[in-house]
Enzyme design. Structure first.
Site: not given
Ligand code: PLP
Length: 385
Positions: A71-72, A151, A181, A201, A203, A239, A327
């Site tokens: 996400g970052t 978040n 989120q 994101s 995860h 990749t 987070c």
């Protein structure tokens, strides 16, 4: 001891089906999607399938997705990429004080490079007023970045109204939404909401860590921030994370396949938990109740008990929560969200976040509430004589 994991906004447990698919890709379909032989074609197929699933959920074209490492990276690419591509028509950006550091620190970086950043106000529940967005947007505003779901306190922004306000004031201004989120917990349609760029994101949605994607609308002028082999139309060299991308897409599909029933269940667990916990003297909940809050996040302020003390006392009972926002990083920091909604120093030090997921059960929430009912009066005895 039974584990009750209630830190799902920090990260989620991977769906076993996603982990199995990824394992198969790592062991069998491990080719480089850029290779021209059969192994490459097999890998490329997984990427294509992931594009199809994720773009279908957002109702956008498969080509509008750029796979990232997290996400970052999505937030950085959206903001820096659009700032670089658009700087000839303006140097002004707009955001809010309750964004994740992936947005706020990126804005700060651009400020140090000569861009001007306007930070909008939020109310006590963390809501942005679309009228304030409209007032902030100018002729030279390149981009507005407002998150979908906060978040730390779970406030859901009126994204469609904000999109409308931006485009009415300046149709050239781009709208970026950090939906790390919100994706998986809300139905998000960029075209209908006038969103030009959307960050997700893996995860946070029961997919793997180290993968995400950025939706980029057709007309968006954006410059790459990674330089290299020119993958993904030159916008994101490197990749592709084939297994991670496939795992993330499968996880998203699973979430949206049972979206309505899961959302109902989570809202009901949230309301039951809040009703019970706010019966403990002085305990209050931050952000919005009911449907204007996210279904999975509960921010609880417990005057007289330090968040870290409560976190570890709960941990001793097998209940995992976070202090403020875990987070961002593990270094202690003052929460910009909790400060922005007006919590004083005591409130900042005594706020914990409970965050659920589709894996959370009624029993988990009942046991967590019981643990808090037992621990809070007990811990207060040590701080209040
Ligand atoms: N944006 C928000 C709102 C988040 O909660 C997070 C969580 O970490 C991020 C961005 C960063 O995502 P990632 O951990 O995938 O870099």
């Amino acid at each position: 001891m039974r584990e009750i994991y209630l830190d799902n906004s920090a990260t989620t447990r991977c769906f076993p089906q996603a982990a199995e698919l990824m394992s198969r890709i790592y062991l069998e379909d491990y080719g480089n999607p850029s290779s021209m032989h059969h192994k490459g074609v097999q890998a490329e197929k997984h990427i294509r399938e992931a594009r199809k699933i994720l773009s279908g959920i957002l109702r956008v074209k498969p080509d509008n997705l750029i796979f990232t490492s997290c996400g970052t990276e999505g937030d950085n690419l959206a903001i820096i990429g659009c700032a670089m591509a658009g700087k000839r028509s303006g140097m002004h950006l707009v955001t809010t004080p309750i964004e994740h550091p992936a947005v706020l620190e990126t804005m700060r970086f651009l400020e140090s490079r000569g861009f001007e950043v306007t930070v909008l106000p939020v109310d006590r529940e963390g809501l942005v007023d679309p009228a304030d967005v409209s007032a902030a947007v100018r002729e030279d505003t390149i981009l507005v970045s407002v998150m979908h779901t906060n978040n730390e306190i779970g406030t859901v922004q009126p994204v469609a109204e904000i999109g409308e306000a931006i485009k009415k004031k300046n149709p050239r201004t781009l709208f970026h939404v950090d939906a790390v989120q919100g994706f998986g917990k809300a139905r998000i349609y960029p075209a209908r909401m006038k969103i030009d760029l959307l960050t997700v994101s893996g995860h946070k949605i029961h997919g793997p860590k180290g993968v995400g994607f950025l939706y980029v609308g057709d007309k968006v002028k954006i410059q790459n921030i990674l330089f290299g082999g020119g993958q993904q139309k030159g916008l994101r060299s490197g990749t592709e994370n084939v297994a991670g991308t496939a795992g993330m897409a499968l996880a998203a599909k699973m979430l949206y396949d049972s979206f309505d029933e899961d959302t109902e269940r989570l809202y009901s667990l949230r309301e039951d938990f809040i009703s019970r916990i706010t019966k403990i003297p002085e305990v209050s909940v931050n952000g919005r109740r009911g449907r204007e809050g996210a279904p999975h996040i509960i921010s609880v302020t417990v005057p007289g008990v330090r968040a870290e003390v409560l976190l570890h006392a709960l941990e001793d009972k097998g209940v995992y929560v976070s202090a403020g926002s875990a987070c961002a990083s593990n270094r202690p920091h003052v929460s910009s969200t909790l400060s922005a909604i007006g919590l004083g120093k005591d409130g900042l030090d005594s706020t914990v976040r409970i965050s659920m997921s589709v894996m959370t059960t009624k029993e988990d929430m009942e046991e967590a509430a019981a643990a808090m009912e037992e621990l809070i009066p007990f811990l207060r005895r040590y701080t209040r004589h």
